[in-house]
Design a protein around this motif. Structure first.
Motif, PDB file in Angstrom:
ATOM      1  N   GLU A 102       0.834  -1.200   0.000  1.00 30.24           N
ATOM      2  CA  GLU A 102       0.000   0.000   0.000  1.00 30.24           C
ATOM      3  C   GLU A 102       0.872   1.254   0.000  1.00 30.24           C
ATOM      4  OE1 GLU A 102      -3.564   2.134   2.604  1.00 30.24           O
ATOM      5  OE2 GLU A 102      -2.301   0.581   3.514  1.00 30.24           O
ATOM      6  N   ASP A 103       1.964   1.224   0.759  1.00 34.19           N
ATOM      7  CA  ASP A 103       2.856   2.379   0.775  1.00 34.19           C
ATOM      8  C   ASP A 103       3.580   2.545  -0.556  1.00 34.19           C
ATOM      9  OD1 ASP A 103       2.091   2.670   3.434  1.00 34.19           O
ATOM     10  OD2 ASP A 103       4.082   3.366   4.012  1.00 34.19           O
ATOM     11  N   VAL A 104       3.840   1.452  -1.252  1.00 33.16           N
ATOM     12  CA  VAL A 104       4.397   1.549  -2.607  1.00 33.16           C
ATOM     13  C   VAL A 104       3.421   2.313  -3.498  1.00 33.16           C
ATOM     14  CG1 VAL A 104       5.091   0.245  -4.668  1.00 33.16           C
ATOM     15  CG2 VAL A 104       5.776  -0.557  -2.392  1.00 33.16           C
ATOM     16  N   ALA A 105       2.138   1.989  -3.392  1.00 34.44           N
ATOM     17  CA  ALA A 105       1.120   2.668  -4.193  1.00 34.44           C
ATOM     18  C   ALA A 105       1.033   4.148  -3.844  1.00 34.44           C
ATOM     19  CB  ALA A 105      -0.241   2.000  -3.986  1.00 34.44           C
ATOM     20  N   ILE A 106       1.119   4.479  -2.551  1.00 33.33           N
ATOM     21  CA  ILE A 106       1.067   5.884  -2.131  1.00 33.33           C
ATOM     22  C   ILE A 106       2.250   6.651  -2.694  1.00 33.33           C
ATOM     23  CG2 ILE A 106       1.212   7.423  -0.131  1.00 33.33           C
ATOM     24  CD1 ILE A 106      -0.330   5.297   1.452  1.00 33.33           C
ATOM     25  N   ALA A 107       3.444   6.056  -2.613  1.00 31.47           N
ATOM     26  CA  ALA A 107       4.635   6.722  -3.125  1.00 31.47           C
ATOM     27  C   ALA A 107       4.582   6.869  -4.647  1.00 31.47           C
ATOM     28  CB  ALA A 107       5.880   5.938  -2.719  1.00 31.47           C
ATOM     29  N   TYR A 108       4.041   5.880  -5.336  1.00 27.50           N
ATOM     30  CA  TYR A 108       3.898   5.953  -6.788  1.00 27.50           C
ATOM     31  C   TYR A 108       2.964   7.095  -7.174  1.00 27.50           C
ATOM     32  CZ  TYR A 108       2.921   4.470 -11.588  1.00 27.50           C
ATOM     33  OH  TYR A 108       2.773   4.437 -12.951  1.00 27.50           O
ATOM     34  N   GLY A 109       1.950   7.305  -6.337  1.00 29.80           N
ATOM     35  CA  GLY A 109       0.982   8.383  -6.572  1.00 29.80           C
ATOM     36  C   GLY A 109      -0.307   7.847  -7.145  1.00 29.80           C
ATOM     37  N   PHE A 110      -1.380   7.921  -6.378  1.00 29.73           N
ATOM     38  CA  PHE A 110      -2.659   7.408  -6.864  1.00 29.73           C
ATOM     39  C   PHE A 110      -3.108   8.135  -8.122  1.00 29.73           C
ATOM     40  CE2 PHE A 110      -3.216   6.241  -2.234  1.00 29.73           C
ATOM     41  CZ  PHE A 110      -3.107   4.871  -2.447  1.00 29.73           C
ATOM     42  N   GLU A 111      -2.679   9.397  -8.257  1.00 29.88           N
ATOM     43  CA  GLU A 111      -3.062  10.148  -9.446  1.00 29.88           C
ATOM     44  C   GLU A 111      -2.349   9.653 -10.700  1.00 29.88           C
ATOM     45  OE1 GLU A 111       0.468  12.427  -7.663  1.00 29.88           O
ATOM     46  OE2 GLU A 111      -1.160  11.111  -7.010  1.00 29.88           O
ATOM     47  N   ASN A 112      -1.313   8.819 -10.521  1.00 31.68           N
ATOM     48  CA  ASN A 112      -0.544   8.316 -11.671  1.00 31.68           C
ATOM     49  C   ASN A 112      -1.021   6.953 -12.167  1.00 31.68           C
ATOM     50  OD1 ASN A 112       1.214  10.582 -11.672  1.00 31.68           O
ATOM     51  ND2 ASN A 112       2.387   9.669  -9.982  1.00 31.68           N
ATOM     52  N   PHE A 113      -1.969   6.334 -11.469  1.00 28.81           N
ATOM     53  CA  PHE A 113      -2.513   5.068 -11.937  1.00 28.81           C
ATOM     54  C   PHE A 113      -3.450   5.327 -13.121  1.00 28.81           C
ATOM     55  CE2 PHE A 113      -1.072   3.710  -7.815  1.00 28.81           C
ATOM     56  CZ  PHE A 113      -0.795   2.354  -7.963  1.00 28.81           C
ATOM     57  N   ASP A 114      -3.360   4.484 -14.134  1.00 27.05           N
ATOM     58  CA  ASP A 114      -4.243   4.612 -15.285  1.00 27.05           C
ATOM     59  C   ASP A 114      -5.638   4.110 -14.942  1.00 27.05           C
ATOM     60  OD1 ASP A 114      -2.214   5.610 -16.882  1.00 27.05           O
ATOM     61  OD2 ASP A 114      -1.554   3.609 -17.500  1.00 27.05           O
ATOM     62  N   ALA A 115      -6.649   4.844 -15.369  1.00 24.28           N
ATOM     63  CA  ALA A 115      -8.035   4.420 -15.165  1.00 24.28           C
ATOM     64  C   ALA A 115      -8.409   3.404 -16.237  1.00 24.28           C
ATOM     65  CB  ALA A 115      -8.968   5.626 -15.237  1.00 24.28           C
ATOM     66  N   VAL A 116      -8.858   2.233 -15.835  1.00 26.43           N
ATOM     67  CA  VAL A 116      -9.237   1.185 -16.779  1.00 26.43           C
ATOM     68  C   VAL A 116     -10.591   0.623 -16.388  1.00 26.43           C
ATOM     69  CG1 VAL A 116      -6.857   0.538 -17.334  1.00 26.43           C
ATOM     70  CG2 VAL A 116      -8.030  -0.600 -15.441  1.00 26.43           C
ATOM     71  N   LEU A 117     -11.315   0.154 -17.373  1.00 23.55           N
ATOM     72  CA  LEU A 117     -12.591  -0.490 -17.113  1.00 23.55           C
ATOM     73  C   LEU A 117     -12.359  -1.869 -16.503  1.00 23.55           C
ATOM     74  CD1 LEU A 117     -14.503   0.444 -20.384  1.00 23.55           C
ATOM     75  CD2 LEU A 117     -14.903   1.366 -18.095  1.00 23.55           C
ATOM     76  N   PRO A 118     -13.247  -2.329 -15.623  1.00 28.65           N
ATOM     77  CA  PRO A 118     -13.093  -3.681 -15.062  1.00 28.65           C
ATOM     78  C   PRO A 118     -13.234  -4.742 -16.139  1.00 28.65           C
ATOM     79  CG  PRO A 118     -15.213  -2.738 -14.443  1.00 28.65           C
ATOM     80  CD  PRO A 118     -14.429  -1.631 -15.079  1.00 28.65           C
TER      81      PRO A 118
END
Length: 551
Positions: free
Chosen positions: A329-345
């Motif tokens: 989870e901390d890896v994800a926070i450091a990566y930046g939630f705003e940097n994750f690509d939005a994809v359809l399920p």
């Protein structure tokens, strides 16, 4: 969740950046900004991150997140030569003790307020309202080591904080505001916990109140920290968080020998985690070096251990790291939630309203149409409210909380009507009439189902009003019912009726019994109804659901 006040001037000095950058970026480490004021910002943090409950902790995290100072914070700990002994007589009272000496503190009024706020936030998040952990902060130079943690007679006296006269321990529980607030934690014991110095002077009566002798002021330079409780791990979590927070502000930390064992160590814990598992969980094409770099931004010590694993040093103040996924989870926070690509399920579904939701919505429509205001009572309550005050016998299927944090929240509700009576009690100073209803889950024999209850309080509340409301509700829910004389002791004999559906009691209505009114400190009649929604046509009754009943 805890709301922490972050003074701009102090935070900018600790962080090394400007206030606007902090305000813009602090939500991305897992926080909500409550309000922005001229000289401070109030921020709400989740209960799993008590290390962020102080400006020092936030500054430490933000320096890493912003790339100002990365990697594991290292805290040097030296022996103080001070000893603490624990009385074996505390084994069944409050047996755990953690301590430390914190020297060279620089406390202005703002810093003292920050320290006290951290103390109270930890009492809530780690200490379960001081039941599990209670924290004492003392001016070390006002007392003489070694110190003793003893089981004291209740007749012992000292001057408690904010008072000018000596009081016995029993008097403190009845006459001191903190004593009244926390008396329930100790009043059942023959002896009380007490911390005294080499001259037998009282430092603290945990978990109630410190002594005036060791009050911390702006002149305090050296602090003795004590944390007492019933869980050693939780006690040391509080010690570690306070010590490291003050170390961030420039203080030095020294150990205390508690029954010969030097504490705290402030050493990190080591874990080895899988790069592939983290990459799969987060959906990121991570390498071991990239993952280690991101973890260093979150103030972990992290180095690749080959291509497939990362060796992680977890700071002593991170009590929330219980599983590898907490690190991911901390890896994800450091990566930046705003940097994750939005994809359809990968799969899609078509939603529809659940039958229980539809029935609850219909109930709300009917009750609001009848002039009732909806309430949402707590799910947890206690047997006094649920049964004793209502003159009812406890249900055998009542679900009890294994380790309740207070006497007010010991069981899961099996009914809504008692909670509405409690709501009337809390609002008895408001004008009348008051008409309230609640619809929601109850739990009986580990099965969850739904009920509705309603109350009306005013000088003219009577059986006819309750009957009319119950009849309107049943008719609008297409519920075919009959009424028979009830035996529910919560209602007045002769002014109560059971709602019978399919040969079973599904609800009750009538005038609340005077003894129940007295138990809830109410001065006017109450007309009430309760209905088990499993009796409504179309309700999807799960296997094992208790038979509908008036309660």
């Amino acid at each position: 969740m805890a709301v922490i006040t972050l003074p701009y001037r102090y935070l900018e000095r600790l962080t090394g950046t400007d206030r606007q950058t902090i305000i813009d970026r602090v939500p991305m480490i897992g926080a909500d900004i409550e309000r922005i004021e001229e000289d401070h910002v109030d921020v709400e943090f989740f209960p799993d991150r008590p290390d962020l409950y102080s400006p020092e902790g936030v500054a430490r995290a933000m320096r890493g997140f912003l790339g100002i100072e990365e990697g594991l914070p290292v805290y040097t700990v030296r022996p103080s030569g001070i000893a603490f002994s624990v009385d074996p007589g505390l084994a069944d009272i409050r047996p755990c003790l953690g301590s430390a000496v914190i020297r060279n503190v620089d406390l202005d009024e703002e810093a003292i307020e920050s320290l006290m706020s951290l103390q109270e936030a930890l009492h809530w998040a780690v200490g379960r309202g001081r039941a599990k952990v209670a924290i004492g902060v003392h001016d070390l130079d006002a007392v003489t080591p070694p110190f003793r943690y003893i089981a004291s007679p209740r007749s012992r006296s000292f001057v408690p904080l904010d008072f000018e006269r000596e009081m016995t321990l029993d008097e403190i529980l009845t006459d001191h505001p903190k004593g009244r607030d926390y008396a329930r934690l100790v009043e059942g014991f023959a002896r009380f916990p007490l911390i005294v110095d080499a001259d037998d002077r009282v430092l603290s009566f945990p978990p109630i109140i410190n002594g005036e002798l060791t009050r911390v002021t702006t002149a305090t330079k050296n602090i003795l920290l004590d944390c007492t409780g019933t869980d050693q791990k939780a006690v040391m979590t509080a010690v570690n968080i306070i010590c490291t927070a003050l170390a961030e502000a420039g203080a030095t930390i020294e150990t205390v020998a508690v029954d010969g064992r030097e504490i705290p160590s402030l050493a990190p814990a080591e874990r080895v985690v899988s790069v592939g598992e983290c990459a799969s969980l987060l959906g990121l094409p991570l390498t071991a070096e990239e993952m280690a770099r991101l973890l260093r931004r979150m103030r972990f010590g992290a180095e690749p251990d080959g291509d497939l694993r990362v060796r992680v040093l977890v700071p002593c103040y991170r009590s929330d790291i219980l599983h590898d996924w907490d690190i991911f989870e901390d890896v994800a926070i450091a990566y930046g939630f705003e940097n994750f690509d939005a994809v359809l399920p990968a799969t899609s579904t078509i939603a529809e309203e659940h039958p229980t939701t539809a029935i609850a919505a219909a109930v709300r429509l009917v009750m609001t149409g009848l002039g009732y205001l909806e309430m949402m009572p707590f799910t947890l309550t206690n047997e006094r409210v649920l049964y004793s005050n209502m003159q009812r016998e406890p249900l055998p299927g009542t679900l009890r909380v294994l380790h309740p944090i207070s006497e007010e929240q010991t069981v899961v509700r099996t009914d809504l009507l008692p909670l509405l009576m409690e709501m009337l009690q809390a609002n008895k100073h408001r004008e009348l009439p008051q008409r309230l209803f609640a619809v929601g889950d109850v739990v009986e024999a580990c099965v969850t189902y739904q009920k509705v209850a309603a109350v009306s309080i005013h000088p003219g509340a009577d059986f006819s009003e309750a009957y009319a409301a119950a009849d309107a509700l049943c008719r609008e829910l297409s519920l075919s019912y009959t009424v028979v004389e009830s035996a529910d002791p919560a209602f007045i004999d002769g002014r109560r009726g059971d709602i019978v559906v399919g040969g079973r009691i599904a609800g009750v209505f009538g005038e609340i019994h005077p003894a129940v009114l007295t138990a809830f400190d109410l001065e006017h009649p109450v007309a009430a109804l309760a209905l088990d929604l499993t009796a409504v046509p179309g309700y999807p009754v799960p296997p094992g659901t208790p038979s509908p009943g008036g309660r």
